[in-house]
Structure formats: C-alpha cells, structure tokens
Design a protein around this motif. Structure first.
Motif, short mmCIF file in Angstrom:
data_model
loop_
_atom_site.label_atom_id
_atom_site.label_comp_id
_atom_site.label_asym_id
_atom_site.label_seq_id
_atom_site.Cartn_x
_atom_site.Cartn_y
_atom_site.Cartn_z
N VAL A 365 98.26 66.47 10.73
CA VAL A 365 98.37 67.57 9.78
C VAL A 365 98.38 68.72 10.37
N SER A 366 98.68 69.50 10.08
CA SER A 366 99.27 71.39 10.46
C SER A 366 97.83 71.92 10.57
N GLU A 367 96.71 71.27 9.09
CA GLU A 367 95.68 72.61 9.38
C GLU A 367 94.52 71.46 8.93
N ALA A 368 93.64 72.02 8.64
CA ALA A 368 92.16 71.31 8.86
C ALA A 368 92.13 70.90 7.49
N PRO A 369 92.40 69.94 6.79
CA PRO A 369 92.09 69.98 5.24
C PRO A 369 90.83 69.95 4.66
N VAL A 370 90.51 69.89 3.68
CA VAL A 370 89.02 70.47 3.30
C VAL A 370 89.35 69.42 2.00
N TYR A 371 88.56 68.60 2.10
CA TYR A 371 88.14 68.27 -0.07
C TYR A 371 86.88 68.92 -0.29
N ILE A 372 86.93 68.89 -1.90
CA ILE A 372 86.12 69.71 -2.54
C ILE A 372 85.80 69.41 -3.51
N ASN A 373 84.70 68.68 -3.93
CA ASN A 373 83.94 67.45 -5.25
C ASN A 373 82.44 68.23 -4.95
N PHE A 374 82.24 68.92 -6.78
CA PHE A 374 80.86 69.17 -6.19
C PHE A 374 79.97 68.08 -6.65
N GLY A 375 80.75 67.27 -7.14
CA GLY A 375 79.93 66.12 -7.08
C GLY A 375 78.79 65.51 -5.85
N TYR A 376 79.63 65.64 -5.11
CA TYR A 376 78.82 65.09 -3.75
C TYR A 376 78.42 66.61 -3.04
N ILE A 377 78.23 67.59 -3.15
CA ILE A 377 77.81 69.09 -2.80
C ILE A 377 76.61 69.06 -3.35
N ILE A 378 76.38 68.47 -5.05
CA ILE A 378 74.96 68.29 -5.77
C ILE A 378 73.78 67.22 -4.89
N THR A 379 74.71 65.96 -4.56
CA THR A 379 74.01 64.95 -3.97
C THR A 379 73.21 65.37 -2.72
N LEU A 380 74.04 65.79 -2.08
CA LEU A 380 73.85 66.58 -0.60
C LEU A 380 72.85 67.21 -0.42
N ASN A 381 72.94 68.08 -1.82
CA ASN A 381 71.63 69.15 -1.57
C ASN A 381 70.06 68.71 -2.56
N ILE A 382 70.70 67.57 -2.99
CA ILE A 382 68.97 66.98 -3.50
C ILE A 382 68.30 66.02 -2.55
N CYS A 383 69.39 65.21 -1.85
CA CYS A 383 69.06 64.96 -1.04
C CYS A 383 68.76 64.87 0.31
N THR A 384 69.29 66.21 0.30
CA THR A 384 68.24 67.50 1.87
C THR A 384 66.60 67.44 1.29
N LEU A 385 67.46 67.77 -0.12
CA LEU A 385 65.44 68.65 -0.36
C LEU A 385 64.17 67.76 -0.51
N ILE A 386 64.80 66.44 -1.44
CA ILE A 386 64.13 65.07 -1.09
C ILE A 386 63.42 64.89 0.41
N LEU A 387 64.15 64.74 1.27
CA LEU A 387 63.77 63.85 2.12
C LEU A 387 63.01 65.34 3.12
N CYS A 388 63.77 66.40 3.22
CA CYS A 388 63.22 67.14 3.71
C CYS A 388 61.19 67.42 3.48
N LEU A 389 60.83 66.92 2.02
CA LEU A 389 59.98 66.84 1.35
C LEU A 389 59.03 65.65 1.55
N ILE A 390 60.06 64.53 1.59
CA ILE A 390 59.07 63.48 2.39
C ILE A 390 58.83 63.22 3.90
#
Length: 411
Positions: A365-390
């Motif tokens: 590819v000629s440039e770095a492609p990005v895949y933006i999906n708010f599903g994985y962003i929300i999941t990532l935030n929730i998992c980060t919050l829970i794991l840090c609290l644990i």
C-alpha cells in the motif's frame, strides 16, 4: 447516599488536591493512560486497516476463489480452455453467499514502443466483469466497456504507464507469441482509455486489462471458452468454508483455490499483525496499570491521616478502598478522554490527509490505511478501565493495614 463517592468527588474538586505533592505523579498516570489508549487505537486501526487493504487488493485481481483447470502451469497464462456452459455460471445457485462470478482469460505479451518494451500479462475480461474495485483504483480516464462489440480499449496501471511514458488516449502495440516459434506473432494495437493505481505494486507491474475476445481469437478458442472463473463471496470470514463448498459443487475436472491458498505467504504475513496488536495492547495496559498503581499508592500515602480519621469514625476498610478506587476511576477516565481525543484526531487525519506514506514494494500500500470502528474503540476503553481497576484492587489492600491511631499521628 454513597458517601464514598461524595468524599472522592470533594477531594478531586479541591484546590489543595490539584496543587498537592501527588499532582505531578497523578499527571504522569493520566498521561500514561492517554498515551496507552492512543498507541492501542493506532495499532488496531492500522493493523486491521492494512490487513483489509491488502486483502481487498488481492481480491480485486483474483476474486475470493479461483476455478481453473488442473494443470502443471506455474505461469499466469491460461493454457487449457474451460467451457462457460457450467451449472455454476453465470449464477452460482448451488452455494449460498456467492456475490458474483466472472470469466477471465490471461496471456503473456510484450508491449513495444519505439524506444522500449515491457513484458506484461493481459487479463481478458468480458461483459460480466465487475469493476467495483477498479472504480476506487481509477486515477485517470474511464473504465473500458466490453458490453458491446469487440474493441481495443485497455485499462493500464500507473506503474506501467510511467515506465513507458504513456498517458490516457495513447495507443501501443502488444505482441503475443504463438506456440509455434516459426510462425509470426499476433500483434494488436490497443488504446489506453483509463489508468489505475491499486497501490499493490506486484499486480500493478503485471496486469493490463483488455477485451477477453481478443485472447479467445488468439488462442483459437470458441466464444464460450475461457481460462478460469473468479468467484466473489459476501463474507470474507467464510472464505475457507465457501472454498470447500465451491469445490464440492464444481465438476471433478476443475480445481478450486482460495486466495489465501494461492497467496499463502502474503496472508500468513498479514496474520502476524494480529499477534503484534495483542502484544501492544497487553504492554500498554500493563504500563498504564503500573503508573496508576504508583499514583494510587502516592494518594494513599498523602491521605493517610484522612484514612485514620475515617476508620476512627467507623468506616470499614472496603468503604475507604472504594473511595480511592472512585478517585482512581476519575483519573483513568480523564486519561481515556484525552487519549480518545488525540487518537481519533490522528486516525481521521491519516484517513483524510494521508500524512504517513508507506513503501508499496514492502507493504503493498502507498499509505498507512486506518480502520475506524466505534465498536472496537468502545470495547477497548471499557476493557482498559476494567483491567486497570482490577490491577488497583491489590495495592488498595494496603489500606487494611493502616492503624487509625498511627495514621492520625502521621505527618
């Protein structure tokens, strides 16, 4: 009334809290969370984006499944013809989830100019060819039209056009050798009506797309004879399953091959991205968690007298631990907020402004492609919050070891 939350909120809002000794460490903890979420979002977005881009480009030139003859031909030429009078063509009704099927023929040829020459593969396509992918690849001119009579229109890659100094509207001669070396080759004069750039240099340097009827004539084939079929499916995740089903529903004289089998090394390479993503996520959460543990311990140390007073007033250990966990949650959420703001800003900037180019000879590819999906962003935030609290539950246990008498006297 949730008095633990009430006290935590008062502590966070106080001016003394913001100018306390722990303030720099708290800022470091928030920064660690923010940087961690930015790195994780970029790793996921670029990793999945690169996988999808490479996969889609391979699919554009081959389909998801290729149906061809059994032969020992290792080149990209169609040697033995296949009749289009098949039960699966023009619609593959016996297998569900099939989006489209198209017939193609390929043959090696040499483009000749006054000063140069270039060996390429002419991919012959017909009226059934799907141009969905090439609409996105088109950079100049238009797509060829093979729905009417046979014509000399071709679609050429920007890579080949630049090498031979061609532009839209130019004509060139292409030479096709015959099986009998004593006979004169076939020469066809083609007209460039469009130029494409897929960014996949291996394919761009190989294929010129033209009318399949020219190759049928050169090969002395009938109008209903083609080199192979390209099958497109609706869901890429079902590739292996559909590959098996297609194989079972085609004649025994024909072979089927999925793109993951044909380009095994490419697809094995992009699978490594998943391992890299998981490793980056694990490291970033661990680093963020350690920084938050440090910040929590400093907060506990700074509020030792308060802990002693609360215990003296009758608060149990879990209530006081909850108070500090509420405090830590606020810091984590603050870090997540800034991390998401910065991360999404960088991702959208790359998506629309192509800030970071890549070498297509290495990454396809000629440039770095990005895949933006708010599903994985929300999941990532929730998992980060829970794991840090644990992770913070363990250091908060130190509160149970604090004696009220000694804590009140602590300076």
């Amino acid at each position: 009334m949730n008095y633990e939350y009430f006290i935590a909120k008062r502590i966070i809002g106080s001016k003394a809290y913001k100018s306390s000794i722990s303030a720099p460490i708290i800022k470091i903890g928030i920064s660690a969370i923010a940087i961690g979420i930015v790195v994780m979002m970029i790793a996921i977005a670029t990793g999945i984006g690169l996988q999808q881009k490479i996969r889609d480009k391979v699919v554009a030139f081959n389909g998801h499944v290729i149906i061809s003859n059994f032969d020992s031909n290792n080149s990209q030429e169609s040697i033995f013809p296949i009749s289009t009078k098949q039960d699966f063509y023009p619609e593959f009704k016996s297998v569900s989830g099939i989006k489209h099927i198209q017939a193609i023929t390929t043959r090696f040829g040499v483009i000749r100019t006054e000063t140069d020459f270039e060996g390429v593969v002419l991919k012959g396509v017909g009226a059934d060819y799907s141009w969905d992918y090439f609409k996105d690849f088109l950079v100049e001119g238009r797509l060829p039209d093979y729905t009417k009579k046979r014509n000399e229109e071709v679609l050429m890659s920007q890579y080949i056009a630049n090498r031979l100094k061609f532009k839209v509207g130019d004509t060139f001669q292409m030479i096709f050798a015959k099986d009998d070396p004593d006979k004169l080759p076939n020469i066809i004069t083609y007209n460039i009506v469009g130029i494409y750039n897929s960014g996949f240099q291996d394919f761009d340097a190989t294929y010129v797309i033209g009318d399949i009827r020219h190759l049928q004539r050169i090969n002395n084939w009938e109008d209903d004879q083609v080199g192979s079929f390209e099958v497109f499916i609706n869901d890429y995740n079902e590739l292996q399953q559909k590959g098996v089903e297609i194989y079972k529903n085609t004649p025994s004289t024909l072979n089927t091959q999925t793109i993951s089998e044909k380009y095994f090394s490419i697809f094995e390479w992009i699978k490594i991205f998943d391992k890299n993503i998981y490793a980056i996520i694990a490291i970033m959460i661990l680093v963020a968690g350690i920084n938050m543990i440090t910040a929590l311990l400093v907060l506990i140390l700074e509020r030792t007298q308060m802990i002693g007073i609360l215990k003296a007033l009758g608060s149990n250990n879990w209530s006081i631990r909850k108070l500090f966990l509420y405090n830590a949650s606020y810091l984590i959420l603050l870090g997540l907020f800034w991390g998401n703001l910065i991360g999404l800003g960088l991702l959208f900037a790359q998506k629309y402004f192509k800030l970071f180019p890549l070498d297509p000879s290495i990454y396809y590819v000629s440039e770095a492609p990005v895949y933006i999906n708010f599903g994985y962003i929300i999941t990532l935030n929730i998992c980060t919050l829970i794991l840090c609290l644990i992770m913070l539950l363990v250091p908060s246990y130190i509160i149970t070891k604090i004696s009220p008498v000694k804590a009140i006297r602590f300076e």
